[in-house]
Structure formats: C-alpha cells, structure tokens
Design a protein around this motif. Structure first.
Motif, short mmCIF file in Angstrom:
data_model
loop_
_atom_site.label_atom_id
_atom_site.label_comp_id
_atom_site.label_asym_id
_atom_site.label_seq_id
_atom_site.Cartn_x
_atom_site.Cartn_y
_atom_site.Cartn_z
N ALA A 2 -7.53 0.61 3.14
CA ALA A 2 -8.75 1.38 3.38
C ALA A 2 -8.70 2.17 4.68
N GLU A 3 -7.82 1.76 5.61
CA GLU A 3 -7.73 2.41 6.91
C GLU A 3 -6.66 3.51 6.95
N LEU A 4 -5.83 3.59 5.92
CA LEU A 4 -4.70 4.52 5.94
C LEU A 4 -5.15 5.91 5.51
N PRO A 5 -4.45 6.96 5.97
CA PRO A 5 -4.90 8.33 5.72
C PRO A 5 -4.46 8.86 4.35
N GLY A 6 -5.21 9.86 3.86
CA GLY A 6 -4.81 10.57 2.65
C GLY A 6 -5.06 9.78 1.38
N ARG A 7 -4.22 10.03 0.38
CA ARG A 7 -4.31 9.32 -0.89
C ARG A 7 -3.55 8.00 -0.78
N ALA B 42 0.87 -1.18 0.00
CA ALA B 42 0.00 0.00 0.00
C ALA B 42 0.90 1.22 0.00
N LEU B 43 0.65 2.14 -0.94
CA LEU B 43 1.42 3.37 -1.04
C LEU B 43 0.58 4.52 -0.48
N VAL B 44 1.16 5.27 0.46
CA VAL B 44 0.48 6.40 1.08
C VAL B 44 1.17 7.67 0.61
N HIS B 45 0.43 8.55 -0.08
CA HIS B 45 1.04 9.75 -0.64
C HIS B 45 1.40 10.75 0.46
N ALA B 46 2.66 11.17 0.44
CA ALA B 46 3.15 12.14 1.42
C ALA B 46 2.78 11.72 2.84
N GLY B 47 2.82 10.40 3.06
CA GLY B 47 2.37 9.87 4.35
C GLY B 47 3.28 10.24 5.50
N ASP B 48 2.69 10.60 6.63
CA ASP B 48 3.43 10.82 7.86
C ASP B 48 3.70 9.46 8.49
N ASP C 121 -8.63 10.16 1.23
CA ASP C 121 -9.20 10.53 2.53
C ASP C 121 -10.29 9.57 2.97
N GLY C 122 -10.05 8.28 2.79
CA GLY C 122 -10.97 7.26 3.25
C GLY C 122 -12.08 6.92 2.28
N GLU C 123 -12.23 7.68 1.20
CA GLU C 123 -13.27 7.40 0.21
C GLU C 123 -12.69 6.52 -0.90
N GLU C 124 -13.29 5.36 -1.10
CA GLU C 124 -12.80 4.49 -2.16
C GLU C 124 -13.14 5.07 -3.52
N LEU C 125 -12.16 5.03 -4.44
CA LEU C 125 -12.33 5.62 -5.76
C LEU C 125 -12.46 4.59 -6.87
N GLY C 126 -11.97 3.39 -6.65
CA GLY C 126 -12.08 2.38 -7.70
C GLY C 126 -11.24 1.16 -7.43
N ARG C 127 -11.64 0.04 -8.07
CA ARG C 127 -10.94 -1.24 -7.95
C ARG C 127 -10.69 -1.82 -9.34
N TYR C 128 -9.60 -2.55 -9.45
CA TYR C 128 -9.24 -3.21 -10.70
C TYR C 128 -8.64 -4.57 -10.38
N VAL C 129 -9.02 -5.59 -11.17
CA VAL C 129 -8.41 -6.91 -11.08
C VAL C 129 -8.18 -7.40 -12.51
N SER C 130 -6.96 -7.81 -12.81
CA SER C 130 -6.64 -8.21 -14.18
C SER C 130 -7.33 -9.50 -14.59
N ASP C 131 -7.60 -10.38 -13.62
CA ASP C 131 -8.24 -11.66 -13.92
C ASP C 131 -8.99 -12.15 -12.68
N CYS D 118 -2.56 9.33 -8.27
CA CYS D 118 -1.10 9.36 -8.38
C CYS D 118 -0.59 10.69 -8.94
N GLY D 119 -1.50 11.63 -9.20
CA GLY D 119 -1.08 12.95 -9.64
C GLY D 119 -0.79 13.07 -11.12
N HIS D 120 -1.29 12.13 -11.92
CA HIS D 120 -1.06 12.17 -13.36
C HIS D 120 -2.35 11.91 -14.13
N PRO D 121 -3.35 12.78 -13.98
CA PRO D 121 -4.62 12.55 -14.67
C PRO D 121 -4.49 12.51 -16.18
N GLU D 122 -3.48 13.18 -16.72
CA GLU D 122 -3.29 13.21 -18.17
C GLU D 122 -2.85 11.86 -18.74
#
Length: 242
Positions: free
Chosen positions: A74-79, A22-28, A98-108, A136-140
């Motif tokens: 799901a319990e970790l703070p921020g992005r 799990a990657l936490v953006h700018a995590g403390d 901030d605790g709101e789920e944005l999406g899930r992906y599974v390749s198979d 991840c900061g790259h919407p483009e």
C-alpha cells in the motif's frame, strides 16, 4: 524462509510453502528502496522482470507497525500487485494504482490466523478480477482470471501455488515467484540469491543484518492484519437452539 503460521488441524494434505511478494510496475528501484527503508522492511528487492520490480518478504510481519506484504504494498508507488500464499492453502491478492486501492481477493478467508469458526471458506473478492487484470495491463483477460480465482480447489490434489502459477502465466507476470520460499538459497528457474538486494530492517549490508537479528524475535511474535478485515460468516442458527 519460515513464517509464524501453521495450518489448522484437518486442513487436508501436507503443509506447503508460505511466501509473499509485491510487484511494482516499471518501478524505480531507488525510489522503491527508499520507501522500504522508511518502513524498516526486511526482505529482498529483485531486478525488473517483464516490466515489474519484485519486492519479496522475509516473513509475516516484515516492516514497522506490524506491516505484512499487503501493508507494505500500500505504501509503494505506481501500479502495485501484492501476492501472498499461506502454506499453499490460501492465496491473497491486493492491487493499487498510485496509492488507491482497487480490490482484494482471498481464496479461503477461513484460513486466516485467528479467523472465527463461522467464517465462510468461499473465495472472496472474485469480482475484483477486472481490477487485477487492468493493473497488470491485460483487461481483456478479466473473465478468464475470474474463473481461475473463483475455482474451489481440492487441497488433497491441488495447492494454491498451482493456482498462482496459472494466474502469473495468464497476466504475463514472472512465474518464478512461486518458488521464492527457497530464499535465502537460489530461486529455481529464477534469479540467484546474490542477484537480489537484501534489506534488513530497511538497510543493506552488515548493519541491516545486525538490526534484523535484533528485530526478528519481536516480529516473529506479530501477525499482520488479515487481508479481509470483516470476512463473511455463515450466520446460521445453532440447531441445538431450535
């Protein structure tokens, strides 16, 4: 690092690595470790890299309540972006802000332990590439990411760590994450094991190791919930019934 999972017969190709991060953006780090302590997490916490704090799981069920890396994320703070690879045959991604789920992906989805025989093997959740790219900061780069996630790989020639490596490069995330299955040994191209904070049952040091040894036999028998709770099935009619 051994997970209680094996590929299904006839999956094609040799079994590969299984790992989860799990990657936490700018995590403390202090705040993240406090949450992991409350969850009785077992694994490693790394130093920030490219603006992300990595939390590396040490098994399938790695926290209380049968939590795997997705439930921990799901319990970790921020992005947060949770990444899970199973024997290099399945890639799963889940994102939160901030605790709101944005999406899930599974390749198979058909490669989930306990999946029904009629579960489709098509990539699920490719449309969430936009959410992953934004977290991840790259919407483009959402379109290019969707192309990567929607590709059906030939398991005889390409594994899911290779797909993940391309995703990590595209989103400018730490690429050494594809090698964390080498823990507790040093990570090739990544940090040395001693540079990571090891938690056992939520605690560092000798006490954490002792509690982890006690909890390990129980956790090894538990499988975390599937990433996709109700994956799409074939829904076809058995030709023998016609």
């Amino acid at each position: 690092m051994v997970f209680p999972y094996a590929p299904a017969p006839g999956s094609g190709g040799p079994a590969g690595d299984t790992y989860a991060v799990a990657l936490v953006h700018a995590g403390d780090a202090t705040q993240v470790v406090e949450v992991l302590g409350r969850l009785r997490f077992t694994g490693w916490v790394g130093a920030p890299d490219k603006g992300w704090l990595p939390v590396i799981a040490a098994g399938g069920a790695v926290a209380s309540g049968r939590r795997g890396i997705v439930e921990v994320g799901a319990e970790l703070p921020g992005r947060v972006l949770a990444i899970r690879v199973r024997t290099d045959r399945q890639l799963a991604l889940v994102a939160w802000s901030d605790g709101e789920e944005l999406g899930r992906y599974v390749s198979d989805p058909s490669r989930e332990p306990g999946a029904d025989d009629d579960v489709l093997d098509d990539p699920y959740g490719v449309e969430n590439a936009t959410a992953f790219a934004e977290v991840c900061g790259h919407p483009e780069r959402a379109g290019e990411l969707a192309g990567m996630l929607g590709e059906r790989l030939d398991p005889e020639t390409v594994n899911e760590s290779e797909r993940l490596a391309r995703v990590l490069r595209l989103l400018e995330l730490p690429t050494w994450l594809v090698a964390v299955a080498t823990l507790p040994r040093d990570i090739p191209t990544g940090p040395r094991a001693r540079e990571l904070t090891r938690l056992g049952f939520g605690l560092p040091g000798v006490r954490g190791k002792a509690l982890d040894r006690l909890a390990r036999p129980v956790r090894r028998r538990r499988t975390p919930p599937p990433v996709i709770a109700d994956p799409p099935g074939g829904g076809g009619v058995d030709p023998w019934l016609l």
